[in-house]
Design an enzyme around this catalytic site. Structure first.
Site, short mmCIF file in Angstrom:
data_model
loop_
_atom_site.label_atom_id
_atom_site.label_comp_id
_atom_site.label_asym_id
_atom_site.label_seq_id
_atom_site.Cartn_x
_atom_site.Cartn_y
_atom_site.Cartn_z
N ASP A 13 -0.76 6.61 -8.80
CA ASP A 13 -1.50 6.05 -7.68
C ASP A 13 -2.20 4.71 -8.38
OD1 ASP A 13 -0.40 7.75 -5.84
OD2 ASP A 13 -2.12 9.05 -6.32
N LYS A 16 1.43 0.79 -8.38
CA LYS A 16 2.70 0.30 -8.76
C LYS A 16 3.56 -0.44 -8.20
CE LYS A 16 3.50 4.62 -9.93
NZ LYS A 16 2.11 5.54 -9.77
N LYS A 18 2.48 -2.19 -5.61
CA LYS A 18 1.99 -3.52 -5.14
C LYS A 18 2.54 -4.49 -6.32
CE LYS A 18 -1.33 -6.84 -5.75
NZ LYS A 18 -3.00 -7.43 -5.51
N GLY A 40 4.29 8.14 -3.81
CA GLY A 40 3.80 7.20 -2.27
C GLY A 40 3.44 5.88 -2.93
N HIS A 41 4.07 4.92 -2.64
CA HIS A 41 4.09 3.44 -3.17
C HIS A 41 3.40 2.79 -2.08
CE1 HIS A 41 6.41 4.43 -7.03
NE2 HIS A 41 5.25 5.10 -7.03
N THR A 42 2.26 1.97 -2.10
CA THR A 42 1.84 1.17 -0.86
C THR A 42 2.22 -0.35 -1.00
OG1 THR A 42 0.37 2.91 -0.81
CG2 THR A 42 -0.04 1.04 0.75
N ARG A 144 21.05 23.94 -14.96
CA ARG A 144 22.60 23.54 -14.87
C ARG A 144 23.06 24.36 -13.59
NH1 ARG A 144 23.69 24.95 -21.13
NH2 ARG A 144 22.26 26.77 -20.20
N GLN A 225 4.65 8.22 -10.40
CA GLN A 225 3.90 9.24 -10.87
C GLN A 225 3.29 8.29 -12.40
OE1 GLN A 225 6.99 11.18 -10.52
NE2 GLN A 225 5.86 11.03 -8.37
N THR A 240 3.87 16.54 -13.45
CA THR A 240 5.13 16.65 -12.64
C THR A 240 6.38 17.16 -13.36
OG1 THR A 240 6.28 15.63 -10.80
CG2 THR A 240 5.70 14.04 -12.66
N SER A 300 -1.61 8.80 -0.73
CA SER A 300 -0.31 8.31 0.20
C SER A 300 0.52 8.96 0.55
CB SER A 300 0.33 6.94 -0.39
OG SER A 300 -0.49 6.40 -1.71
N THR A 302 0.06 13.01 0.53
CA THR A 302 -0.25 13.95 1.21
C THR A 302 -1.63 14.00 1.84
OG1 THR A 302 -1.57 14.45 -1.00
CG2 THR A 302 0.65 15.67 -0.61
N PRO A 305 -7.79 13.88 -0.71
CA PRO A 305 -8.87 12.85 -1.57
C PRO A 305 -8.79 12.99 -3.01
CG PRO A 305 -10.04 14.83 -0.68
CD PRO A 305 -8.54 15.10 -0.03
N ARG A 306 -8.55 11.70 -3.53
CA ARG A 306 -8.30 11.81 -4.91
C ARG A 306 -9.52 11.75 -5.80
NH1 ARG A 306 -4.93 6.16 -4.08
NH2 ARG A 306 -2.84 6.95 -3.38
P1 GDP Z 1 1.22 3.81 -6.45
O1 GDP Z 1 1.71 5.13 -6.23
O2 GDP Z 1 1.14 3.50 -7.83
O3 GDP Z 1 2.23 2.82 -6.11
O4 GDP Z 1 -0.37 3.49 -5.63
P2 GDP Z 1 -0.57 3.75 -4.23
O5 GDP Z 1 0.14 2.99 -3.27
O6 GDP Z 1 -0.51 5.51 -4.07
O7 GDP Z 1 -2.22 3.49 -4.34
C1 GDP Z 1 -2.75 2.61 -4.59
C2 GDP Z 1 -3.46 2.07 -3.38
O8 GDP Z 1 -4.39 0.96 -3.90
C3 GDP Z 1 -2.76 1.37 -2.14
O9 GDP Z 1 -3.52 1.87 -1.15
C4 GDP Z 1 -2.64 -0.05 -2.38
O10 GDP Z 1 -2.71 -0.56 -1.37
C5 GDP Z 1 -4.16 -0.20 -3.08
N1 GDP Z 1 -4.26 -1.34 -4.01
C6 GDP Z 1 -3.44 -1.82 -4.83
N2 GDP Z 1 -3.94 -2.82 -5.55
C7 GDP Z 1 -5.17 -2.89 -5.11
C8 GDP Z 1 -6.34 -3.82 -5.78
O11 GDP Z 1 -6.36 -4.58 -6.40
N3 GDP Z 1 -7.66 -3.58 -4.86
C9 GDP Z 1 -7.49 -2.81 -3.68
N4 GDP Z 1 -8.87 -2.70 -3.26
N5 GDP Z 1 -6.51 -1.96 -3.29
C10 GDP Z 1 -5.50 -2.07 -4.07
P1 IMO Z 2 2.85 7.88 -7.43
O1 IMO Z 2 4.46 7.55 -7.53
C1 IMO Z 2 -0.04 10.85 -7.77
C2 IMO Z 2 0.89 14.93 -8.90
C3 IMO Z 2 0.79 16.05 -7.79
C4 IMO Z 2 0.26 17.22 -8.78
C5 IMO Z 2 1.40 16.93 -9.87
C6 IMO Z 2 2.74 17.78 -9.60
O2 IMO Z 2 2.63 7.64 -5.83
O3 IMO Z 2 1.94 7.55 -8.34
P2 IMO Z 2 4.86 17.53 -7.87
O4 IMO Z 2 4.85 17.55 -6.25
O5 IMO Z 2 5.45 16.16 -8.53
O6 IMO Z 2 5.50 18.71 -8.37
O7 IMO Z 2 3.32 17.44 -8.19
O8 IMO Z 2 1.85 15.45 -9.80
N1 IMO Z 2 1.77 14.00 -8.37
C7 IMO Z 2 1.19 12.81 -8.04
N2 IMO Z 2 -0.13 12.16 -8.31
N3 IMO Z 2 0.58 9.94 -7.57
C8 IMO Z 2 2.03 10.48 -7.61
O9 IMO Z 2 2.91 9.81 -7.20
C9 IMO Z 2 2.18 11.86 -7.66
N4 IMO Z 2 3.41 12.63 -7.62
C10 IMO Z 2 2.92 13.91 -8.13
O10 IMO Z 2 -0.72 15.69 -7.45
O11 IMO Z 2 -0.93 17.12 -9.45
MG MG Z 3 0.93 6.59 -5.02
#
Ligand code: GDP
Ligand code: IMO
Ligand code: MG
Length: 431
Positions: A13, A16, A18, A40-42, A144, A225, A240, A300, A302, A305-306
């Site tokens: 999170d 990535k 963005k 979950g990539h936003t 396997r 991840q 993971t 993004s 589940t 809260p992180r």
């Molecule tokens: P990812 O899993 O690494 O792609 O990240 P996520 O999308 O799960 O979480 C990153 C969150 O931070 C998303 O809601 C993005 O829209 C937001 N975000 C990314 N870059 C920035 C930033 O520079 N500032 C703020 N405020 N939010 C950001």
């Molecule tokens: P992105 O790509 C943050 C965490 C879960 C749990 C552990 C194992 O959005 O960064 P799993 O379901 O993979 O077996 O869970 O990994 N986890 C993540 N935490 N961002 C993710 O993906 C995650 N994908 C899995 O919360 O601790």
């Molecule tokens: Mg994410």
């Protein structure tokens, strides 16, 4: 022309999605190579927020080919839902721009049920998985006995493999996990329904990527991840089940390490973690809550809260080492605006000693206490900054110090979720 791997340098999170969205402009192909819909990539495009779980983030750009490589575990139901939604919103007009490796492993209904039931049974020791069946699907792959896309597309092979494995899965579900069994018919019917949709996307994606490289096209690898969630290099067992580090880009796509030119690690200007496991700089106080609110730190995938804490330079240095980072992209710097003091962890105190590397042992890391360097904060809104010089001096100093402590050059600073809220210092595609 360059081939660039983007990975998470912390616990996922990091933003990535963005950064991949920004870099896609310079790439011809965007490749997911590990994980599944636990990600979950936003991406924020104008006023629209799109969360992608499975499809590479390049899909929002027309003319870019998106590949889901052999290292991914794919839930067909989620894949179909995601492409249906994208199409309804005007994306993916040309199906030939999305390709699935015929060798990728399929997440089956029993994987999801086992994942959830096993977590429930583990009580306080649970991993805190996303419940998407990721771990059990990778278990079958390594054991396997997995079912690959090519099996799903071959009715005979699919039937035989499901029949072979179902007794064992039902035994585990009913006898060990106190859950319901599956019938062959219900799985067969559901998955044969998916097969027809998936067929048109299936390809030998390693060969396809090889041809793209030969034709002088560039590749962008989108990690899911983060480094500390890697099954080998993370805080095992709180990880993971895939290789989230840069090496995974090669095994998960069938592209040679000799074709990779740059590895960019994404790190938040602070740190977050979802799920269980050690997190030395975690703040379980009002500062942690303030970061959670300002950074909207809710999962993004589940919605959980992180957990929030300060930037950990040991973790960053570790990520530089195990991924070979050629650059770091710092995200969410804007979230720190308004804090009187900002802290960075520069060492761990353990048993009277000072550690300057992340220890491999879970028992050791759980007892580590962070040693901080403090910085004066800044109050200005920095979301409009277009260069480092436009940042308040304290924010500039903070970035400089992070860079020194982490051991790789900062190549991008993100100051807001939108594409325009980005300071690009060096473009890895123009290396
Ligand atoms: P990812 O899993 O690494 O792609 O990240 P996520 O999308 O799960 O979480 C990153 C969150 O931070 C998303 O809601 C993005 O829209 C937001 N975000 C990314 N870059 C920035 C930033 O520079 N500032 C703020 N405020 N939010 C950001
Ligand atoms: P992105 O790509 C943050 C965490 C879960 C749990 C552990 C194992 O959005 O960064 P799993 O379901 O993979 O077996 O869970 O990994 N986890 C993540 N935490 N961002 C993710 O993906 C995650 N994908 C899995 O919360 O601790
Ligand atoms: Mg994410």
């Amino acid at each position: 022309m360059a081939n660039v791997v983007v990975i998470g340098a912390q616990w996922g999170d990091e933003g990535k999605g963005k950064v991949v969205d920004i870099y896609t402009e310079f790439a011809d192909n965007v490749v997911r190579y590990q994980g599944g819909n636990n990600a979950g990539h936003t991406l924020v495009v104008g006023d629209e927020k799109v969360i992608l779980h499975l499809i590479p983030s390049g899909i929002l750009h027309e003319g870019k080919r998106c590949i889901i490589g052999n290292g991914v575990v794919l839930d067909p139901e989620v894949f179909i839902m995601e492409i249906t939604k994208l199409k309804a919103n005007g994306y993916l007009k040309d199906d030939s721009m999305l390709r699935l490796s015929e060798s990728l492993h399929i997440i089956m209904p029993y994987h999801k049920r086992i994942d959830i039931a096993r977590e429930a049974k583990s009580g306080a020791k649970k991993i805190g998985t996303t419940g998407r069946g990721i771990g059990p699907a990778y278990e079958d792959k390594i054991g396997r006995r997995g079912i690959r896309l090519m099996d799903l597309l071959d009715e005979k092979s699919f039937s035989r493999k499901v029949k072979e494995i179902l007794d064992e899965k039902n035994l585990i579900l009913t006898q060990f996990l106190n859950d319901k069994p599956f019938t062959f018919e219900e799985i067969y019917e559901e998955y044969m329904g998916y097969a027809e949709t998936l067929r048109k996307y299936a390809a030998d994606t390693s060969l396809l990527l090889h041809k793209e490289i030969r034709a002088g096209k560039s590749l962008l690898f989108e990690g899911a991840q983060g480094t500390l969630l890697d099954v080998d290099h993370g805080s095992y067992p709180y990880v993971t089940s895939s290789s989230t580090c840069s090496g995974g880009a090669c095994t998960g796509s069938g592209v040679s390490p000799r074709e990779i030119h740059e590895v960019i690690g994404i790190a938040k200007a602070y740190a977050t973690r979802v799920g269980s496991g050690p997190f030395p700089t975690e703040l379980e106080d009002e500062t942690g809550e303030a970061l959670r609110q300002a950074g909207r730190e809710f999962g993004s995938t589940t919605g959980r809260p992180r957990r929030c804490g300060w930037y950990d330079a040991l973790v960053a240095r570790y990520a530089v080492r195990v991924n070979g980072l050629s650059g770091i992209a710092i995200t969410k710097l804007d979230v720190l605006s308004g804090l009187e003091t900002v802290k960075v962890c520069t060492g761990y105190s353990y048993n009277g000693q000072v550690l300057d590397e992340v220890p491999a042992s879970l028992e050791v890391i759980e007892q580590c206490r962070p040693i901080y360097q403090e910085f004066p904060g800044w109050t200005e809104d920095i979301t409009g900054a277009k260069s480092l010089a436009e940042l308040p001096e304290n924010a500039q100093n903070y970035i400089k110090r992070i860079e020194e402590l982490s051991g790789a050059p900062v190549v991008l600073v993100s100051v807001g979720p939108r594409r325009s809220e980005t300071i690009v210092l060096r473009n890895p595609f123009e290396a």
